[in-house]
Design a protein around this motif. Structure first.
Motif, short mmCIF file in Angstrom:
data_model
loop_
_atom_site.label_atom_id
_atom_site.label_comp_id
_atom_site.label_asym_id
_atom_site.label_seq_id
_atom_site.Cartn_x
_atom_site.Cartn_y
_atom_site.Cartn_z
N PRO A 40 0.82 -1.23 0.00
CA PRO A 40 0.00 0.00 0.00
C PRO A 40 0.85 1.27 0.00
CG PRO A 40 0.10 -0.93 2.19
CD PRO A 40 0.85 -1.89 1.31
N ASN A 41 0.21 2.36 -0.38
CA ASN A 41 0.86 3.68 -0.36
C ASN A 41 0.33 4.57 0.76
OD1 ASN A 41 2.49 3.25 -2.66
ND2 ASN A 41 0.74 3.65 -4.00
N THR A 42 -0.75 4.16 1.40
CA THR A 42 -1.37 4.97 2.45
C THR A 42 -1.57 4.13 3.72
OG1 THR A 42 -3.56 4.42 1.57
CG2 THR A 42 -2.56 6.49 0.83
N PRO A 43 -1.64 4.77 4.89
CA PRO A 43 -1.86 4.02 6.13
C PRO A 43 -3.20 3.30 6.14
CG PRO A 43 -1.10 6.25 6.60
CD PRO A 43 -1.42 6.20 5.15
N TYR A 44 -3.21 2.12 6.73
CA TYR A 44 -4.43 1.30 6.88
C TYR A 44 -5.17 1.10 5.55
CZ TYR A 44 -3.64 2.78 11.72
OH TYR A 44 -3.09 3.04 12.95
N ALA A 45 -4.40 0.84 4.50
CA ALA A 45 -5.00 0.73 3.15
C ALA A 45 -5.84 -0.53 3.00
CB ALA A 45 -3.91 0.77 2.08
N HIS A 46 -5.41 -1.65 3.59
CA HIS A 46 -6.16 -2.90 3.48
C HIS A 46 -7.37 -2.90 4.42
CE1 HIS A 46 -3.24 -4.75 0.85
NE2 HIS A 46 -2.26 -4.48 1.70
N GLU A 47 -8.27 -3.73 4.12
CA GLU A 47 -9.53 -3.77 4.86
C GLU A 47 -9.32 -4.08 6.35
OE1 GLU A 47 -13.80 -6.21 4.77
OE2 GLU A 47 -12.28 -6.54 3.22
N ASP A 48 -8.43 -5.03 6.64
CA ASP A 48 -8.22 -5.46 8.02
C ASP A 48 -6.93 -4.90 8.63
OD1 ASP A 48 -10.56 -7.06 8.07
OD2 ASP A 48 -9.49 -8.66 6.99
N SER A 49 -6.40 -3.83 8.02
CA SER A 49 -5.11 -3.30 8.46
C SER A 49 -5.12 -2.89 9.93
CB SER A 49 -4.71 -2.10 7.61
OG SER A 49 -4.44 -2.49 6.29
N TYR A 50 -6.14 -2.17 10.34
CA TYR A 50 -6.19 -1.64 11.70
C TYR A 50 -6.17 -2.77 12.73
CZ TYR A 50 -7.59 1.06 15.77
OH TYR A 50 -7.62 1.63 17.02
N ARG A 51 -7.02 -3.77 12.55
CA ARG A 51 -7.11 -4.88 13.51
C ARG A 51 -5.85 -5.75 13.47
NH1 ARG A 51 -12.60 -7.80 12.24
NH2 ARG A 51 -12.04 -7.13 10.13
N PHE A 52 -5.27 -5.89 12.27
CA PHE A 52 -4.04 -6.69 12.15
C PHE A 52 -2.89 -6.01 12.90
CE2 PHE A 52 0.00 -7.16 9.83
CZ PHE A 52 0.24 -8.51 10.07
N LEU A 53 -2.71 -4.70 12.69
CA LEU A 53 -1.63 -3.98 13.35
C LEU A 53 -1.84 -3.92 14.86
CD1 LEU A 53 -1.11 -1.06 10.79
CD2 LEU A 53 0.50 -2.90 11.28
N PHE B 72 -5.25 -13.44 10.58
CA PHE B 72 -5.34 -12.40 9.55
C PHE B 72 -4.43 -12.72 8.36
CE2 PHE B 72 -6.92 -9.59 13.03
CZ PHE B 72 -8.10 -9.19 12.41
N ILE B 73 -3.22 -13.25 8.63
CA ILE B 73 -2.29 -13.55 7.54
C ILE B 73 -2.82 -14.69 6.67
CG2 ILE B 73 0.01 -14.49 7.02
CD1 ILE B 73 1.12 -12.84 9.29
N LEU C 174 -1.20 -8.33 4.28
CA LEU C 174 -1.34 -7.49 5.47
C LEU C 174 0.00 -7.23 6.15
CD1 LEU C 174 -4.61 -8.94 7.05
CD2 LEU C 174 -4.27 -6.58 6.32
N VAL C 175 0.99 -8.07 5.89
CA VAL C 175 2.32 -7.87 6.51
C VAL C 175 2.97 -6.58 6.00
CG1 VAL C 175 2.70 -10.33 6.90
CG2 VAL C 175 3.53 -9.27 4.78
N TYR C 176 2.50 -6.02 4.89
CA TYR C 176 3.05 -4.79 4.33
C TYR C 176 2.27 -3.55 4.77
CZ TYR C 176 4.86 -8.45 1.29
OH TYR C 176 5.44 -9.60 0.82
N SER C 177 1.17 -3.72 5.47
CA SER C 177 0.37 -2.58 5.90
C SER C 177 1.09 -1.80 7.00
CB SER C 177 -1.01 -3.04 6.39
OG SER C 177 -0.87 -3.94 7.46
N PHE C 178 0.76 -0.53 7.13
CA PHE C 178 1.42 0.32 8.12
C PHE C 178 0.43 1.35 8.66
CE2 PHE C 178 2.33 1.84 3.82
CZ PHE C 178 1.89 3.15 3.87
N ASP C 179 0.79 1.96 9.79
CA ASP C 179 -0.09 2.94 10.43
C ASP C 179 0.31 4.36 10.03
OD1 ASP C 179 2.21 3.44 11.86
OD2 ASP C 179 1.52 2.49 13.69
#
Length: 291
Positions: A133-146, A160-161, A167-172
């Motif tokens: 992703p290019n933006t924070p919490y871009a994936h659907e489950d990013s927030y809960r995964f992080l 989640f994985i 999701l391992v590439y998602s960031f806050d």
């Protein structure tokens, strides 16, 4: 003899006085005043041009303004030429602070290393934005995964994985990935799961801090071992020019970082075909024998 010299002296004085009387008796017209410049001791006339007067004449024959107040000159109005709009745009941009010139070669090599690390096929580069992703919490489950990574919830992270490995590439909002949080809080099992699923080991946050730097800063020796065994680069500095070696006070961590600084430097000097063998022989063997 004395009388003659005295007479001569008197006649010379009389002649000088008569000259002064004649000159001082001359009347100065307005045009003469306008054409005379006392400071420059110059007189300008249309017919004869410019004449520079002798200093003695200047002292004796300075025009009088007949009681008129001296006119103080005013500066000319400022010139305001029309400026090309492109020039104006450039000047506005020039006021902005300078940005660092990026090292494109370094960025390119880092990108290749990361693509190899995540095991992404080069012929599908057009689909890369769907995974990283290019933006924070871009994936659907990013927030809960992080959140699960932050609190070391291994079961939730696995859940989640298994649903979405990207999701391992998602960031806050601080650009901190799950691996950043696991390294910061010493969740070794979470860090191992993320790295097995191709998480980027040298991911950087908004302050250019890697998971290794955060683990060293908190003296999390077990996470440091896991990250180093997955080829985390100890030479990447933060925005404040801090290196993993400088942020830790743990002597064992300092010893490991020094060893791996040497290993990474040697790897760069070796041909690519010999690097994996060198890594297994020196890096992994060193970590296995370390108490």
């Amino acid at each position: 003899m004395k009388k003659e010299t005295t007479g001569r002296g008197n006649s010379a004085q009389i002649r000088r006085r008569s000259d002064v009387t004649i000159r001082s008796g001359l009347s100065a017209t307005n045009s003469d005043i306008d054409n005379y410049f006392p400071k420059e001791r110059k007189f300008r006339a249309s017919m004869i041009g410019e004449i520079r007067l002798d200093r003695s004449i200047h002292r004796l024959y300075s025009p009088v303004l007949d009681g008129k107040s001296q006119i103080i000159g005013k500066p000319p109005a400022p010139i305001e030429p029309k400026v090309n709009p492109h020039v104006t745009e450039f000047l506005e941009a020039a006021k902005m602070p300078f940005k660092k010139k990026p090292n494109y070669q370094y960025c390119f090599l880092r990108s290749i290393q990361e693509l190899n690390q995540i095991d992404f096929p080069l012929h599908k580069l057009n689909d890369l934005h769907k995974i990283i992703p290019n933006t924070p919490y871009a994936h659907e489950d990013s927030y809960r995964f992080l959140r699960a990574c932050k609190f070391g919830n291994t079961a939730e992270v696995l859940k989640f994985i298994s649903k979405d490995q990207s999701l391992v590439y998602s960031f806050d909002e601080l650009h901190m990935t799950g691996l950043h949080w696991a390294a910061l809080r010493n969740y070794v099992s979470v860090a191992k799961i993320l790295l097995i699923n191709h998480s980027i080991v040298d991911a950087i946050d908004v302050n250019h801090r890697t998971p290794l730097l955060l683990a060293c800063k908190k003296n999390n020796i077990e996470c440091v071992k896991v990250l180093l065994s997955n080829k985390a680069n100890p030479r990447i500095a933060s925005n404040s020019k801090k290196l993993p070696l400088k942020v830790t006070k743990n002597t064992k961590i300092q010893e490991m970082i020094k060893k791996f600084l040497l290993i990474h430097n040697n790897l760069d000097a070796l041909p690519r075909k010999n690097r994996e063998e060198y890594w297994e022989t020196y890096a992994m063997l060193y970590l296995l024998n370390m108490k």
